[in-house]
Design an enzyme around this catalytic site. Structure first.
Site, mmCIF file in Angstrom:
data_model
loop_
_atom_site.group_PDB
_atom_site.id
_atom_site.type_symbol
_atom_site.label_atom_id
_atom_site.label_comp_id
_atom_site.label_asym_id
_atom_site.label_seq_id
_atom_site.Cartn_x
_atom_site.Cartn_y
_atom_site.Cartn_z
ATOM 1 N N HIS A 1 157.531 32.000 6.578
ATOM 2 C CA HIS A 1 158.582 31.747 5.632
ATOM 3 C C HIS A 1 159.596 30.764 6.157
ATOM 4 C CE1 HIS A 1 161.595 33.236 3.007
ATOM 5 N NE2 HIS A 1 162.793 33.260 4.004
ATOM 6 N N ARG B 1 166.107 32.920 13.232
ATOM 7 C CA ARG B 1 167.269 32.726 11.983
ATOM 8 C C ARG B 1 167.625 33.975 11.566
ATOM 9 N NH1 ARG B 1 167.222 31.464 6.115
ATOM 10 N NH2 ARG B 1 165.190 32.497 6.112
ATOM 11 N N ARG C 1 164.666 40.093 11.534
ATOM 12 C CA ARG C 1 163.542 39.769 10.782
ATOM 13 C C ARG C 1 162.189 40.019 11.804
ATOM 14 N NH1 ARG C 1 164.699 35.111 6.378
ATOM 15 N NH2 ARG C 1 165.907 36.347 5.318
ATOM 16 N N GLU D 1 173.400 41.546 4.589
ATOM 17 C CA GLU D 1 171.974 41.349 4.912
ATOM 18 C C GLU D 1 171.658 41.568 6.602
ATOM 19 O OE1 GLU D 1 170.399 37.462 3.863
ATOM 20 O OE2 GLU D 1 170.193 38.001 1.920
ATOM 21 N N HIS E 1 158.629 36.537 7.264
ATOM 22 C CA HIS E 1 159.537 37.391 6.270
ATOM 23 C C HIS E 1 158.674 38.729 6.092
ATOM 24 C CE1 HIS E 1 162.136 39.062 3.305
ATOM 25 N NE2 HIS E 1 162.952 38.188 3.732
HETATM 26 C C1 LIG Z 1 161.385 32.294 -1.241
HETATM 27 C C2 LIG Z 1 162.616 31.954 -0.296
HETATM 28 C C3 LIG Z 1 163.610 32.480 -0.116
HETATM 29 C C4 LIG Z 1 164.608 32.035 0.573
HETATM 30 N N1 LIG Z 1 165.778 32.853 0.601
HETATM 31 C C5 LIG Z 1 166.708 32.249 1.504
HETATM 32 C C6 LIG Z 1 168.128 32.916 1.329
HETATM 33 O O1 LIG Z 1 168.429 33.682 0.343
HETATM 34 N N2 LIG Z 1 169.192 32.257 1.939
HETATM 35 C C7 LIG Z 1 169.122 31.169 2.745
HETATM 36 O O2 LIG Z 1 169.714 30.465 3.362
HETATM 37 N N3 LIG Z 1 167.787 30.599 2.801
HETATM 38 C C8 LIG Z 1 166.583 31.091 2.202
HETATM 39 N N4 LIG Z 1 165.301 30.424 2.133
HETATM 40 C C9 LIG Z 1 165.231 29.223 3.017
HETATM 41 C C10 LIG Z 1 165.812 28.248 2.306
HETATM 42 O O3 LIG Z 1 165.562 28.186 1.093
HETATM 43 C C11 LIG Z 1 165.294 26.731 2.930
HETATM 44 O O4 LIG Z 1 165.585 26.824 4.417
HETATM 45 C C12 LIG Z 1 166.126 25.604 2.426
HETATM 46 O O5 LIG Z 1 166.343 25.642 0.917
HETATM 47 C C13 LIG Z 1 165.568 24.474 2.837
HETATM 48 O O6 LIG Z 1 166.423 23.386 2.169
HETATM 49 P P1 LIG Z 1 165.928 21.808 2.496
HETATM 50 O O7 LIG Z 1 166.791 20.938 1.611
HETATM 51 O O8 LIG Z 1 166.066 21.640 3.987
HETATM 52 O O9 LIG Z 1 164.640 21.752 2.147
HETATM 53 P P2 LIG Z 1 163.630 22.082 0.783
HETATM 54 O O10 LIG Z 1 164.759 22.804 -0.111
HETATM 55 O O11 LIG Z 1 162.386 22.622 0.840
HETATM 56 O O12 LIG Z 1 163.372 20.462 0.018
HETATM 57 C C14 LIG Z 1 162.498 19.779 0.591
HETATM 58 C C15 LIG Z 1 162.320 18.269 -0.253
HETATM 59 O O13 LIG Z 1 161.947 17.544 0.474
HETATM 60 C C16 LIG Z 1 160.616 17.079 -0.367
HETATM 61 N N5 LIG Z 1 159.708 16.286 0.522
HETATM 62 C C17 LIG Z 1 158.826 17.046 1.496
HETATM 63 N N6 LIG Z 1 158.008 15.906 1.827
HETATM 64 C C18 LIG Z 1 158.354 14.749 1.450
HETATM 65 C C19 LIG Z 1 157.821 13.485 1.571
HETATM 66 N N7 LIG Z 1 156.972 13.238 2.500
HETATM 67 N N8 LIG Z 1 158.410 12.432 0.840
HETATM 68 C C20 LIG Z 1 159.220 12.816 -0.225
HETATM 69 N N9 LIG Z 1 159.821 13.959 -0.147
HETATM 70 C C21 LIG Z 1 159.238 15.123 0.611
HETATM 71 C C22 LIG Z 1 160.257 18.132 -1.095
HETATM 72 O O14 LIG Z 1 159.517 17.642 -2.160
HETATM 73 C C23 LIG Z 1 161.750 18.720 -1.479
HETATM 74 O O15 LIG Z 1 162.347 17.941 -2.445
HETATM 75 C C24 LIG Z 1 164.363 30.762 1.484
HETATM 76 C C25 LIG Z 1 163.083 30.268 1.352
HETATM 77 C C26 LIG Z 1 162.153 30.891 0.591
HETATM 78 C C27 LIG Z 1 160.816 29.981 0.310
#
Ligand SMILES: Cc1cc2nc3c(=O)[nH]c(=O)nc-3n(C[C@H](O)[C@H](O)[C@H](O)COP(=O)(O)OP(=O)(O)OC[C@H]3O[C@@H](n4cnc5c(N)ncnc54)[C@H](O)[C@@H]3O)c2cc1C
Length: 522
Positions: free
Chosen positions: A337, A372, A276, A114, A230
């Protein structure tokens, strides 16, 4: 409802929350997991490209660290990035142990390339369904482990409770009744804020509520100005903003304008594989210059079988619009993104408030700096999730990084009324139009004035009332704009047309804290 140390409350069920909960359970704690949505709805599910780890023969954590430092434009916390790169292998082994079906070639995990990675080091699963595979696998393990899960249960606030940690305010009926936990440990794993922008790759849950909640409680935030855009998300009037992963460019796809020119040649030595922020701004400029609503990703040079094997979900999505990437160019545009900053943490995931932890996209560990490196975010959730879980069992001392510039922000109380749907839409428009890919002081100040006005309607009348999600959206948007106005230079993902140069004096972090916050812990 509990929240004390043996029974931490973990908020969010993306990679960070699921993993922390699982590891807490394995280390003998009894976590409760809540999510405002369903167990498997999170940004994590949509991650396509994969997860970075230096496990290839020609690779090393030191090279991964060097690439991460380079991408972060001088603001990466070296100790945090070192931790990320050197602990990646062990965390991937955990995922394999849990059963994540990474793609393999002849029995070896296959590695993709990447942008801005000097080696092929991106592990993927189901071709381009990496996030989905991880989310589903961890969800199953959480259920197998008998961890208490409460869906549609939102964290509404946290309140410091001295030496006992924090009290969490939660509600499972859209805020009508608010339940208080016992004082104890709360782990924020609430993800990013991408969907606060009108054009975004994120699902609707990504509203940055964790940031607003932490700020209200008096926690320190850093790097809020750094929002990653993105460059290649599918563009068609009325179509969903579906991401076309960077890995497609890693496989050889190039960007062209409507006349077929590769407009990135000559702008950066890595052309389409430049960081990016460079590619996003180049695409934005090209769209502004040409008046054409999109540019095109040309993947016709990639053999059809290879493309369909590596990116099956993308191919299925494009087919619904009658496009075949081996024949047709893919129309793309940049969108919001990823949130690089967030709630400041030390290397053990501790925030400035006793008992409040953060990991995943909501946290500002410092690993991303101003930009990032692709595929480092899923990894960050695991590496620092592990450290949070261990810290809850065997605490060790760690220092909270101090920001070079600290903004103490007053936030108004309001009238607790106003059209919430219209307000939310206005926030999204304002962020996109005034706090987007290219920023300037006038637009930022005008957005801040309007956020202040909106807050006067959405904030509750009394300090003791719990603010709702729209009030939190206005606050998070305002924090992004405030940090962006403070940084009078351009660096990484933050570009100011009125301050287009990087300035050595700004090689520091912008912190934001409530004006009346308690003193920050060292
Ligand atoms: C389309 C897309 C493609 C991506 N591709 C990549 C990739 O290839 N590689 C990579 O490393 N990263 C990628 N990313 C980024 C990566 O997916 C995210 O940074 C990562 O998944 C974040 O994980 P997280 O557990 O911190 O949050 P999330 O997976 O966003 O989970 C957040 C959780 O918190 C909950 N929540 C939020 N607020 C509250 C509240 N007040 N009360 C209770 N629950 C709450 C939500 O419902 C959810 O369950 C991508 C992102 C997107 C959108």
């Amino acid at each position: 409802m509990r929240g004390h140390d043996g029974r931490p409350l973990v908020v969010g069920t993306g990679i960070a929350g699921l993993y922390v909960a699982l590891r807490c359970r394995e280390l003998g704690l009894r976590p409760t997991l809540i999510t405002k949505s369903q167990l498997d709805e999170a940004n994590t599910r949509y991650a396509q490209g994969g997860i970075a780890a230096a496990i290839g023969k020609d690779d090393s954590p030191a090279l991964h660290l060097a690439d991460t430092l380079r991408a972060g434009a001088g603001l990466v916390n070296r100790a945090a990035a070192r931790t990320l790169a050197f602990e990646a292998g062990a965390r991937i082994a955990d995922l394999v142990r849990y059963g994540v079906p990474f793609d393999t070639i002849e029995g070896q995990i296959s590695l993709g390339r990447e942008a801005a990675h000097s080696r092929a080091r991106i592990l993927h699963a189901g071709g381009d369904a990496t996030g989905l595979s991880i989310e589903e696998t961890l969800k199953e393990r959480v259920l197998d482990a008998g961890i208490e899960v409460r869906e549609r249960t939102a964290l509404r606030g946290v309140r410091p409770a001295g030496r006992d940690g924090v009290v969490a305010l939660i509600s499972s009926d859209r805020g009508r009744t608010v339940e208080e936990t016992q004082p104890g440990t709360v782990v924020l794993a609430t993800g990013g804020a991408g969907s606060l922008y009108r054009q975004s790759s994120n699902p609707s849950i990504a509203t940055g509520e964790g940031v607003a909640i932490a700020f209200r409680a008096g926690a320190l935030l850093t790097d809020m100005e750094f929002i990653q855009f993105h460059p290649t998300v599918f563009w068609r009037e009325g179509a969903p903003r579906y991401l076309i992963t960077e890995a497609v460019r890693g496989e050889g796809a190039v960007l062209r304008n409507e006349s077929g020119e590769r407009f990135l040649l000559g702008q950066h030595r890595d052309a389409e594989l430049a960081p990016r922020d460079i590619v996003s701004r180049a695409v934005e400029r090209e769209i502004q210059r040409s008046g054409h609503p999109c540019v095109y990703l040309d993947a016709t040079g990639i053999p059809r079988d290879r493309f369909f094997g590596r990116f099956p979900s993308i191919c299925r999505f494009l087919a619904t619009y009658g496009l075949d990437p081996s024949r047709d160019w893919i129309p793309v545009t940049p969108v919001a993104h990823y949130m690089m900053g967030g709630v400041t943490t030390d290397l053990e995931g501790r925030t400035s408030l006793r008992g409040l932890y953060a990991c995943g996209e909501v946290a500002s560990t410092g690993v991303h700096g101003a930009n990032r490196l692709a595929s480092n975010s899923l990894l960050e959730g695991l590496v620092f999730g592990e450290r949070v879980a261990r810290q809850l069992v065997h605490p060790v001392a760690a220092t909270l990084p101090a920001p070079g510039r600290l903004v103490r922000l007053a936030w108004p109380s309001g009238e607790g009324r106003g059209d919430l749907v219209k307000t939310f839409d206005r926030v999204r428009d304002l962020l996109w139009d005034n706090v987007g890919i290219v920023r300037d002081g006038n637009h930022l100040r005008s957005a801040l004035d309007e956020f202040g006005e909106l807050a006067r309607h959405t904030e509750p009348r009394r300090e003791s009332d719990v603010p709702g999600p729209v009030a939190n959206a206005v606050l998070t948007a305002s924090l992004i704009a405030r940090a962006a106005l403070t940084r009078t230079e351009s660096r990484g993902a933050h570009y100011r047309s009125d301050f287009p140069q990087r300035r050595p004096a700004w090689r520091l972090h912008v912190g934001i804290v409530r004006r009346d916050a308690p003193p920050l812990r060292p």
